[in-house]
Design a protein around this motif. Structure first.
Motif, PDB file in Angstrom:
ATOM      1  N   VAL A 179       4.419   9.896  -7.692  1.00 24.37           N
ATOM      2  CA  VAL A 179       5.315  10.022  -8.842  1.00 24.37           C
ATOM      3  C   VAL A 179       4.507  10.139 -10.137  1.00 24.37           C
ATOM      4  N   THR A 180       3.450   9.340 -10.271  1.00 27.10           N
ATOM      5  CA  THR A 180       2.609   9.383 -11.468  1.00 27.10           C
ATOM      6  C   THR A 180       1.934  10.745 -11.609  1.00 27.10           C
ATOM      7  N   ALA A 181       1.430  11.288 -10.502  1.00 23.60           N
ATOM      8  CA  ALA A 181       0.808  12.614 -10.541  1.00 23.60           C
ATOM      9  C   ALA A 181       1.839  13.670 -10.951  1.00 23.60           C
ATOM     10  N   PHE A 182       3.061  13.530 -10.460  1.00 17.66           N
ATOM     11  CA  PHE A 182       4.131  14.464 -10.814  1.00 17.66           C
ATOM     12  C   PHE A 182       4.439  14.364 -12.311  1.00 17.66           C
ATOM     13  N   HIS A 189       4.284  12.442   3.255  1.00 13.88           N
ATOM     14  CA  HIS A 189       3.031  12.148   3.969  1.00 13.88           C
ATOM     15  C   HIS A 189       2.812  10.635   4.044  1.00 13.88           C
ATOM     16  N   VAL A 190       3.130   9.946   2.963  1.00 18.67           N
ATOM     17  CA  VAL A 190       2.997   8.485   2.960  1.00 18.67           C
ATOM     18  C   VAL A 190       3.961   7.895   3.992  1.00 18.67           C
ATOM     19  N   ARG A 191       5.197   8.419   4.031  1.00 17.89           N
ATOM     20  CA  ARG A 191       6.177   7.946   5.019  1.00 17.89           C
ATOM     21  C   ARG A 191       5.657   8.184   6.433  1.00 17.89           C
ATOM     22  N   ASP A 210       0.831  -1.206   0.000  1.00 19.14           N
ATOM     23  CA  ASP A 210       0.000   0.000   0.000  1.00 19.14           C
ATOM     24  C   ASP A 210       0.865   1.256   0.000  1.00 19.14           C
ATOM     25  N   LEU A 211       1.912   1.269   0.830  1.00 21.11           N
ATOM     26  CA  LEU A 211       2.812   2.432   0.860  1.00 21.11           C
ATOM     27  C   LEU A 211       3.467   2.635  -0.502  1.00 21.11           C
ATOM     28  N   ASN A 212       3.913   1.554  -1.111  1.00 25.51           N
ATOM     29  CA  ASN A 212       4.548   1.639  -2.424  1.00 25.51           C
ATOM     30  C   ASN A 212       3.562   2.159  -3.467  1.00 25.51           C
ATOM     31  N   ARG A 213       2.328   1.660  -3.432  1.00 25.25           N
ATOM     32  CA  ARG A 213       1.293   2.114  -4.377  1.00 25.25           C
ATOM     33  C   ARG A 213       1.051   3.606  -4.222  1.00 25.25           C
ATOM     34  N   ARG A 214       0.978   4.079  -2.970  1.00 31.38           N
ATOM     35  CA  ARG A 214       0.717   5.495  -2.727  1.00 31.38           C
ATOM     36  C   ARG A 214       1.895   6.366  -3.158  1.00 31.38           C
TER      37      ARG A 214
END
Length: 186
Positions: A18-21, A131-133, A9-13
């Protein structure tokens, strides 16, 4: 996950950040025509605001030209107005139901503005990764406090979360450097 953090889940988020960037960078103009340049444009169509790609077909017939073929003849003026008001520096030429948008050369000042915008996008992506971290670390602390994981497991997993965050931020920085070079290239 019962024994710590759900790393998938953390990796997906983080990948989502990165995808949004990448999507944000694609909308920045670099002197070459791209259909993505018009992505942020919203058209007032049929009483509602719609993305331009839902009222027209966008194509790139030449390296310095974008062509917008509006499906409904009555929407041509609304699409033209939306493109002009988007503040992208475009001046469409109306030709029936087609709008031709020539891309002018970027001057030095505009290139520097685009680099600043790219840096803002990068910082937003870095903040999203952090934030994910933070969410992962809070989950680990709670799991340790509730005696679900040991202190050693907590340290191992928190190091893994930090490594994942560092890799994500490094990927963002690498994309930023590449885009900055592309924008500043004359």
């Amino acid at each position: 996950m019962a024994d710590g953090v759900d790393f998938k889940d953390l990796n997906r988020r983080m990948e989502g950040a990165v995808t949004a960037f990448q999507h944000d960078l694609a909308s920045l103009r670099t002197g070459r025509a791209s259909g993505n340049l018009l992505d942020p444009i919203q058209v007032d169509a049929y009483g509602a605001m719609m993305p331009i790609n839902q009222v027209a077909t966008i194509s790139v017939p030449e390296p310095r030209m974008i062509s917008v073929s509006v499906w409904d003849k009555g929407m041509v003026s609304a699409v033209d107005k939306a493109i002009r008001e988007a503040n992208l520096g475009f001046n469409p030429i109306v030709d029936g139901t087609t709008l031709r948008i020539p891309l002018p050369e970027l001057n030095e000042e505009r290139r520097k503005e685009l680099v600043k915008i790219a840096h803002q996008y990068a910082e937003s992506a870095r903040v999203a990764a952090r934030h994910v971290r933070r969410d992962g670390m809070e989950h680990l602390k709670k799991a340790e406090k509730d005696s679900v994981i040991s202190q050693d497991d907590m340290h191992v997993q928190s190091d893994r979360v930090q490594k994942m965050t560092d890799e994500t931020i490094a990927a963002i920085d690498k994309m930023l450097v590449a885009k900055e070079a592309e924008i500043m290239q004359v």
